[in-house]
Scaffold this motif. Structure first.
Motif, PDB file in Angstrom:
ATOM      1  N   PHE B 262      -9.436  29.333  57.360  1.00  0.00           N
ATOM      2  CA  PHE B 262     -10.776  29.770  56.904  1.00  0.00           C
ATOM      3  C   PHE B 262     -11.762  28.799  57.836  1.00  0.00           C
ATOM      4  CE2 PHE B 262      -8.810  30.515  52.603  1.00  0.00           C
ATOM      5  CZ  PHE B 262      -8.823  32.012  52.783  1.00  0.00           C
ATOM      6  N   PRO B 263     -12.782  29.506  58.567  1.00  0.00           N
ATOM      7  CA  PRO B 263     -12.859  30.996  58.300  1.00  0.00           C
ATOM      8  C   PRO B 263     -11.798  31.737  58.998  1.00  0.00           C
ATOM      9  CG  PRO B 263     -14.808  29.619  59.064  1.00  0.00           C
ATOM     10  CD  PRO B 263     -13.710  28.938  59.223  1.00  0.00           C
ATOM     11  N   LEU B 264     -11.635  33.036  58.470  1.00  0.00           N
ATOM     12  CA  LEU B 264     -10.585  33.847  59.015  1.00  0.00           C
ATOM     13  C   LEU B 264     -10.543  33.832  60.682  1.00  0.00           C
ATOM     14  CD1 LEU B 264     -10.174  36.513  56.317  1.00  0.00           C
ATOM     15  CD2 LEU B 264      -8.669  34.670  56.899  1.00  0.00           C
ATOM     16  N   SER B 265     -11.901  34.009  61.020  1.00  0.00           N
ATOM     17  CA  SER B 265     -11.934  34.381  62.474  1.00  0.00           C
ATOM     18  C   SER B 265     -11.641  33.251  63.325  1.00  0.00           C
ATOM     19  CB  SER B 265     -13.156  34.860  62.991  1.00  0.00           C
ATOM     20  OG  SER B 265     -14.310  33.675  62.757  1.00  0.00           O
ATOM     21  N   THR B 266     -11.515  32.063  62.900  1.00  0.00           N
ATOM     22  CA  THR B 266     -11.229  30.831  63.659  1.00  0.00           C
ATOM     23  C   THR B 266      -9.878  30.544  63.910  1.00  0.00           C
ATOM     24  OG1 THR B 266     -11.149  29.382  61.589  1.00  0.00           O
ATOM     25  CG2 THR B 266     -13.177  29.476  62.961  1.00  0.00           C
ATOM     26  N   GLY B 267      -9.007  31.445  63.174  1.00  0.00           N
ATOM     27  CA  GLY B 267      -7.595  31.377  63.415  1.00  0.00           C
ATOM     28  C   GLY B 267      -6.998  32.536  64.451  1.00  0.00           C
ATOM     29  N   MET B 268      -8.059  33.327  64.847  1.00  0.00           N
ATOM     30  CA  MET B 268      -7.888  34.348  65.882  1.00  0.00           C
ATOM     31  C   MET B 268      -8.238  33.981  67.087  1.00  0.00           C
ATOM     32  SD  MET B 268      -9.421  37.119  63.190  1.00  0.00           S
ATOM     33  CE  MET B 268     -10.014  38.275  64.443  1.00  0.00           C
ATOM     34  N   SER B 269      -7.430  34.147  68.390  1.00  0.00           N
ATOM     35  CA  SER B 269      -7.680  33.894  69.665  1.00  0.00           C
ATOM     36  C   SER B 269      -7.735  35.206  70.661  1.00  0.00           C
ATOM     37  CB  SER B 269      -6.463  33.273  70.120  1.00  0.00           C
ATOM     38  OG  SER B 269      -6.522  32.064  69.838  1.00  0.00           O
ATOM     39  N   TRP B 270      -8.587  35.120  71.429  1.00  0.00           N
ATOM     40  CA  TRP B 270      -8.936  36.259  72.445  1.00  0.00           C
ATOM     41  C   TRP B 270      -7.909  35.951  73.618  1.00  0.00           C
ATOM     42  CZ3 TRP B 270      -9.775  41.147  72.927  1.00  0.00           C
ATOM     43  CH2 TRP B 270     -10.300  41.505  74.292  1.00  0.00           C
ATOM     44  N   LYS B 271      -6.966  36.961  73.839  1.00  0.00           N
ATOM     45  CA  LYS B 271      -5.937  36.712  74.812  1.00  0.00           C
ATOM     46  C   LYS B 271      -5.722  38.015  75.757  1.00  0.00           C
ATOM     47  CE  LYS B 271      -2.820  33.497  72.694  1.00  0.00           C
ATOM     48  NZ  LYS B 271      -1.659  33.294  72.244  1.00  0.00           N
ATOM     49  N   PRO B 272      -6.804  38.074  76.739  1.00  0.00           N
ATOM     50  CA  PRO B 272      -6.997  39.368  77.445  1.00  0.00           C
ATOM     51  C   PRO B 272      -5.846  39.615  78.370  1.00  0.00           C
ATOM     52  CG  PRO B 272      -8.484  37.627  78.259  1.00  0.00           C
ATOM     53  CD  PRO B 272      -7.916  37.212  77.027  1.00  0.00           C
ATOM     54  N   GLU B 273      -5.112  38.468  78.829  1.00  0.00           N
ATOM     55  CA  GLU B 273      -3.762  38.551  79.631  1.00  0.00           C
ATOM     56  C   GLU B 273      -2.801  39.606  78.831  1.00  0.00           C
ATOM     57  OE1 GLU B 273      -4.845  35.874  78.073  1.00  0.00           O
ATOM     58  OE2 GLU B 273      -3.365  34.651  77.146  1.00  0.00           O
ATOM     59  N   LEU B 274      -2.985  39.623  77.654  1.00  0.00           N
ATOM     60  CA  LEU B 274      -1.947  40.450  76.872  1.00  0.00           C
ATOM     61  C   LEU B 274      -2.059  42.099  76.945  1.00  0.00           C
ATOM     62  CD1 LEU B 274      -1.349  38.621  73.587  1.00  0.00           C
ATOM     63  CD2 LEU B 274      -0.088  38.408  75.495  1.00  0.00           C
ATOM     64  N   GLY B 275      -3.442  42.516  77.393  1.00  0.00           N
ATOM     65  CA  GLY B 275      -3.890  43.716  77.611  1.00  0.00           C
ATOM     66  C   GLY B 275      -3.935  44.240  76.145  1.00  0.00           C
ATOM     67  N   THR B 276      -4.268  45.687  76.043  1.00  0.00           N
ATOM     68  CA  THR B 276      -4.515  46.080  74.768  1.00  0.00           C
ATOM     69  C   THR B 276      -3.328  47.167  74.519  1.00  0.00           C
ATOM     70  OG1 THR B 276      -6.919  45.876  74.680  1.00  0.00           O
ATOM     71  CG2 THR B 276      -5.984  47.870  73.107  1.00  0.00           C
ATOM     72  N   GLN B 277      -2.928  47.190  73.284  1.00  0.00           N
ATOM     73  CA  GLN B 277      -1.644  48.276  73.257  1.00  0.00           C
ATOM     74  C   GLN B 277      -2.129  49.388  72.029  1.00  0.00           C
ATOM     75  OE1 GLN B 277       1.515  45.809  71.716  1.00  0.00           O
ATOM     76  NE2 GLN B 277       2.494  45.784  73.913  1.00  0.00           N
ATOM     77  N   VAL B 278      -1.630  50.513  72.163  1.00  0.00           N
ATOM     78  CA  VAL B 278      -1.817  51.575  71.425  1.00  0.00           C
ATOM     79  C   VAL B 278      -0.563  51.991  70.795  1.00  0.00           C
ATOM     80  CG1 VAL B 278      -3.106  53.996  71.004  1.00  0.00           C
ATOM     81  CG2 VAL B 278      -3.966  52.347  72.744  1.00  0.00           C
TER      82      VAL B 278
END
Lengths: 147, 481
Positions: B262-278
């Protein structure tokens, strides 16, 4: 999200907890234990009476197993032959009668549970210090709201 | 508030803002000044009131109810929610009937709200809020803010959040009836705030993200049809998904959950190198799945999708270059700060039968996409969206993007108005035959307004505008009841 299972409460009361045989007691303290607030009147309230912090934390065998038919909003049982001392109770309402506390697919409890003193857990079961209560020589009564 | 709380609160702001923040400034959002009125607190439920028609004429025979939800209580004592997404849900019912309009609003009576009212402090953790002294967490619903959207299924009104149960409400009184358990073994299973509804009334939703998500299918009568866990290919965070007639579509942005804290968003990382999957999953057989690769983008909201005869899938969403808004800006709002974040852009995503995927941007800023519910699963021409992002963190205009002509039909309410989601109310067979209904917060009048626009010509401005007696903070999502 499935990590919730390990983070949020998981009241560890497996069938194994109930295999511990009651130990004979010399002393004559008696506990009238009641459970209130039973919303779904089916199955049974299952629980363990423990006499130590280790037993409370599943590191030692519980002293007694409790199983009371949950056919009324308020149910009770008598536990006799107890030594005066500190005790605690962990319980759940086994509505579906499978002998285990039900959990949802992410591991959250789906059946009501409660601790003695109506102690409330926080990111885990209530602590021994909050759930422990005194049983004195003679007659004692303890009531737990289970929801 | 304890010193510890205050330090934590300031600690967050010092990391993200260069300015020196004093406690008073940090709570500037509490005073109704400028756009901060959009994130101000509401202290009490709003009993039903008649609205004042301030402009236009009410179409004869129009009868509709717009239920909306949004956070409306962020501060207690000296403490505050750490994020726009974490305030207490206030459900509003806007009704137009017999030429008149009314408003009623009531807070969802959650365990979180009861505990925090008792302590006079915001203590329960959330998306961007820490767990503070006094917090009690024994399951997801203890932190359920019930503040994101509303749903009517099988005649039952629900307040929706994304991390816990849907909460049943009495549609007549807006009184809270309690969390919905669709089946005993599914107690406290998350039911997200973005259900997608088929034309026959079948409801699809998901609950939870991480290595898995839980898929819900409700019958048109609101009963449970199917509920199953499906594996995801990465621990992506997502707030919305979409559907076509035959598929469920999960957009797995590279905003990934690395740990649970907590906060939940602090456990999340932005990793643009992974790209976005659908991830595309067959509605009838969840084991049938395909994965498409796209360049990295972040998003909150997607619009309805459809399949073409050759199997091509199309849907649109409001895509951002990165999740700065959710990570930082939406927290800063509550302190009266505007941290610029990448503007969400209306973009169509095309998934080809050969496994290739592409993005076609409109170059139009957009959020809160909506469409004609009758077109669910069908190729459609229009997407309604808010737009007109200028000097404030909030939009000032409503528009309807025409995918055929490649242009917006837009009405700008002006700098004094902060524009919320608008929804389509049909009055004929076509996608433009009807009205858009929605609300704005009039900063000058300091009142919330209900507007009705002709869906075929938004640029004409509102057909009718009503004013409430008070301002309500900006909400998130609604439904036509």
């Amino acid at each position: 999200m499935n990590q919730l299972k390990s983070i949020f409460i998981a009241v560890a009361m497996t069938g194994a907890s109930f295999s511990a045989a009651a130990v004979a007691q010399d002393d004559s303290a008696t506990l009238t234990l009641s459970f209130t607030g039973i919303a779904e009147q089916e199955g049974a309230v299952m629980g363990v009476l423990v006499d130590s912090e280790d037993a409370y934390n599943d590191k030692a065998a519980p002293l007694r197993m409790i199983m009371i038919k949950a056919d009324k909003a308020e149910i009770a049982t008598q536990l006799a032959g107890l030594k005066p001392g500190r005790y605690a109770i962990k319980s759940f309402h086994d509505i579906d009668g499978d002998g285990q506390m039900g959990t949802n697919p992410y591991g959250m409890p789906t059946e009501p549970f409660a601790f003695s003193n109506n102690a409330v857990g926080n990111m885990g079961p209530a602590k021994w210090a909050e759930a422990a209560f005194e049983i004195k020589a003679g007659d004692n009564a303890h009531s737990i709201e289970i929801k | 508030m304890t010193n510890l709380d205050r330090r934590q609160f300031l600690g967050t702001s010092l990391i993200i803002g260069a300015a020196v923040i004093t406690p008073d400034m940090a709570l500037a959002g509490a005073s109704p000044a400028g756009w901060a009125l959009g994130v101000a607190d509401v202290e009490a439920d709003v009993p039903q009131e008649a609205l004042t028609l301030v402009q236009g004429k009410v179409p004869v025979g129009l009868s509709t109810t717009l239920f909306r939800n949004g956070p409306a209580k962020f501060r207690r004592g000296d403490s505050a929610s750490g994020h726009w997404f974490d305030g207490d849900g206030l459900v509003r019912r806007w009704r137009v009937e017999g030429g008149k309009a009314t408003l009623a609003a009531r807070f969802v009576d959650t365990p979180k709200r009861r505990l925090e009212a008792k302590l006079n402090a915001m203590v329960q953790p959330g998306f961007g809020s820490p767990r503070r002294n006094g917090a009690v967490i024994n399951g997801p619903d203890d932190t359920n803010a019930a503040n994101t959207s509303v749903m009517v299924a099988g005649g039952q009104l629900y307040a929706l959040w994304e991390g816990g149960s849907a909460t049943m409400l009495d549609a007549a009184t807006l009184a809270t009836q309690g969390p919905k358990t669709f089946r005993r073994d599914l107690k406290q299973m998350p039911f997200s705030a973005h259900p997608h509804v088929d034309r026959d009334g079948t409801v699809w939703n998901f609950g939870g993200n991480g290595q898995n998500t839980y898929v819900w299918k409700l019958n048109p009568d609101g009963s449970l049809a199917k509920a199953e866990m499906i594996a995801l290919d990465r621990n992506s965070y997502f707030h919305d998904f979409t559907t076509t007639a035959r598929h469920l579509i999960f957009v797995l942005q590279p905003w990934v959950q690395e740990e649970f804290k907590f906060p939940l968003s602090t456990g999340m990382s932005w990793k643009p190198e992974l790209g976005t999957q659908v991830l595309v999953v067959d509605k009838d057989d969840f084991s049938k799945r395909r994965v498409f690769e796209l360049p990295a983008f972040s998003f909150f909201h997607l619009a309805a999708g459809w399949e073409e005869s050759d199997g091509t899938i199309r849907f649109d969403g409001c895509l951002e270059a990165n999740p700065t808004f959710g990570q930082k800006s939406a927290s800063a709002l509550l302190r009266g700060q505007h941290i610029k974040a990448p503007t969400p852009m209306l973009t169509q995503i095309v998934l080809r039968p050969d496994g290739k995927a592409e993005m076609q941007t409109t170059r139009v800023a957009a959020e809160f996409p909506a469409s004609d519910q009758r077109m669910a699963g069908l190729a459609r021409r229009f997407t309604t969206h808010v737009t007109g992002y200028r000097n404030t963190p909030f939009p000032h205009a409503i528009a309807k993007w025409d995918w055929q002509k490649g242009r917006d039909d837009k009405h700008d309410f002006g700098d004094d108005h902060l524009v919320e989601e608008f929804l389509f109310v049909a009055n004929g067979a076509g996608e433009r035959d009807g009205w858009l209904i929605g609300t704005t917060l009039n900063l000058k009048a300091q009142k919330t307004e209900l507007h009705l626009l002709n869906a075929a010509k938004l640029s004409d401005g509102p057909v009718a505008t009503w004013q409430a007696s008070l301002p309500l903070p900006l909400g998130f999502h609604g439904t036509i009841g």
